[in-house]
Design an enzyme around this catalytic site. Structure first.
Site, mmCIF file in Angstrom:
data_model
loop_
_atom_site.group_PDB
_atom_site.id
_atom_site.type_symbol
_atom_site.label_atom_id
_atom_site.label_comp_id
_atom_site.label_asym_id
_atom_site.label_seq_id
_atom_site.Cartn_x
_atom_site.Cartn_y
_atom_site.Cartn_z
ATOM 1 N N SER A 74 0.833 -1.208 0.000
ATOM 2 C CA SER A 74 0.000 0.000 0.000
ATOM 3 C C SER A 74 0.864 1.253 0.000
ATOM 4 C CB SER A 74 -0.913 0.027 1.231
ATOM 5 O OG SER A 74 -1.712 -1.134 1.276
HETATM 6 N N1 SAH Z 1 -1.376 -3.809 3.339
HETATM 7 C C1 SAH Z 1 -0.751 -4.626 2.347
HETATM 8 C C2 SAH Z 1 -1.564 -4.522 1.090
HETATM 9 C C3 SAH Z 1 -1.492 -5.702 0.244
HETATM 10 S S1 SAH Z 1 -2.571 -5.642 -1.159
HETATM 11 C C4 SAH Z 1 0.667 -4.129 2.126
HETATM 12 O O1 SAH Z 1 0.914 -2.950 2.388
HETATM 13 O O2 SAH Z 1 1.520 -4.875 1.679
HETATM 14 C C5 SAH Z 1 -3.994 -6.479 -0.567
HETATM 15 C C6 SAH Z 1 -3.780 -7.846 0.005
HETATM 16 O O3 SAH Z 1 -5.061 -8.395 0.294
HETATM 17 C C7 SAH Z 1 -3.107 -8.835 -0.939
HETATM 18 O O4 SAH Z 1 -2.020 -9.405 -0.299
HETATM 19 C C8 SAH Z 1 -4.193 -9.861 -1.221
HETATM 20 O O5 SAH Z 1 -3.700 -11.170 -1.421
HETATM 21 C C9 SAH Z 1 -5.030 -9.771 0.028
HETATM 22 N N2 SAH Z 1 -6.389 -10.272 -0.126
HETATM 23 C C10 SAH Z 1 -7.236 -10.111 -1.162
HETATM 24 N N3 SAH Z 1 -8.396 -10.739 -0.938
HETATM 25 C C11 SAH Z 1 -8.287 -11.312 0.289
HETATM 26 C C12 SAH Z 1 -9.161 -12.105 1.091
HETATM 27 N N4 SAH Z 1 -10.391 -12.451 0.700
HETATM 28 N N5 SAH Z 1 -8.713 -12.531 2.283
HETATM 29 C C13 SAH Z 1 -7.470 -12.195 2.729
HETATM 30 N N6 SAH Z 1 -6.609 -11.461 2.024
HETATM 31 C C14 SAH Z 1 -7.000 -11.027 0.811
#
Ligand code: SAH
Length: 225
Positions: A74
């Site tokens: 993010s």
């Molecule tokens: N806060 C994280 C953002 C990652 S992007 C960072 O800064 O690195 C969003 C994340 O949500 C991804 O890793 C994706 O795999 C996860 N995600 C998407 N759908 C999901 C679900 N249903 N349950 C759990 N994680 C999920």
């Protein structure tokens, strides 16, 4: 802070100059982040350790970056803004995070609240995030490999829930797992039309605040090995 942890947190300074990091903090402040604790935690959290080495030189830009598996770390502004919204009414002890990803938001949160419960659907991302948090000696986090639409009912309720992927609707399970007075920060919508929302469990029902347009990867269905 333990000295060992302090050393690890400082280790990045040689790699990406302290000035670059300060510039990011200054920018977040100018863009309206006013919680001093949030700014301080972002200042000392080595974001370059949460991205591929090839991207480390861009780690202190205020932008999302790819982390593999079609996912992104993010944008620092969003991490700061969502953390600030969670903490707006005072300190929190139990916080659930949906979408561990790189673990960067997790690492920031773990320094702001008592305990973090972080759910991720992609096993390899979760494993890497876990390693990074251990390396940084951030121990107040537990991880679950599963579907964020379901939350983590066994350990509910939570005082705060943060979702770092955009949901088409607010997942009912997450509303159910909020403690009285609990706060849910979640992007809702799809494609280009996404709004950041703050939902609070009131004595009766929920209050909702719409906080403006955002851009996140989608909250998908089911765990993925
Ligand atoms: N806060 C994280 C953002 C990652 S992007 C960072 O800064 O690195 C969003 C994340 O949500 C991804 O890793 C994706 O795999 C996860 N995600 C998407 N759908 C999901 C679900 N249903 N349950 C759990 N994680 C999920």
């Amino acid at each position: 802070m333990a000295r060992e942890q302090d050393d690890i947190l400082r280790r990045g300074i040689g790699m990406t100059s302290q000035r670059t990091r300060e510039r990011l903090i200054q920018r977040l402040y100018e863009e309206g982040i006013s919680n001093a604790k949030v700014l301080e935690v972002i200042r000392r959290t080595p974001r370059h350790l949460f991205v591929d080495e090839a991207l480390a030189h861009r780690a202190y830009e205020d932008t999302a970056l790819p982390i593999g598996n079609n996912q992104t770390i993010s944008q620092p502004y969003m991490v700061a803004r969502m953390s600030e919204l969670l903490l707006e009414a005072g300190p929190l002890d139990k916080v659930m995070e949906i979408g561990t990803g790189s673990g960067y938001q997790t690492a920031v949160l773990s320094q702001l609240v008592e305990r973090v419960f972080s759910v991720e659907r992609i096993k390899v991302l979760q494993d890497r995030a876990k390693e990074r948090l251990v390396e940084l000696n951030l121990r107040n986090v537990v991880f679950r490999w599963g579907d964020g639409w379901e939350g983590w009912p066994a350990l509910a309720p939570y005082n705060g829930i943060i979702v770092t992927a955009v949901a088409t609707d607010v997942p009912q399970a997450l509303l159910d797992q909020l403690a009285p007075g609990g706060r849910l920060v979640i992007p809702v919508g799809s494609g280009e039309v996404q709004q950041l929302m703050l939902i609070i469990r009131e004595e009766q029902g929920f209050s909702r605040r719409v906080l403006g347009a955002v851009r996140f990867v989608p909250l998908l269905n089911g765990p993925l090995a």
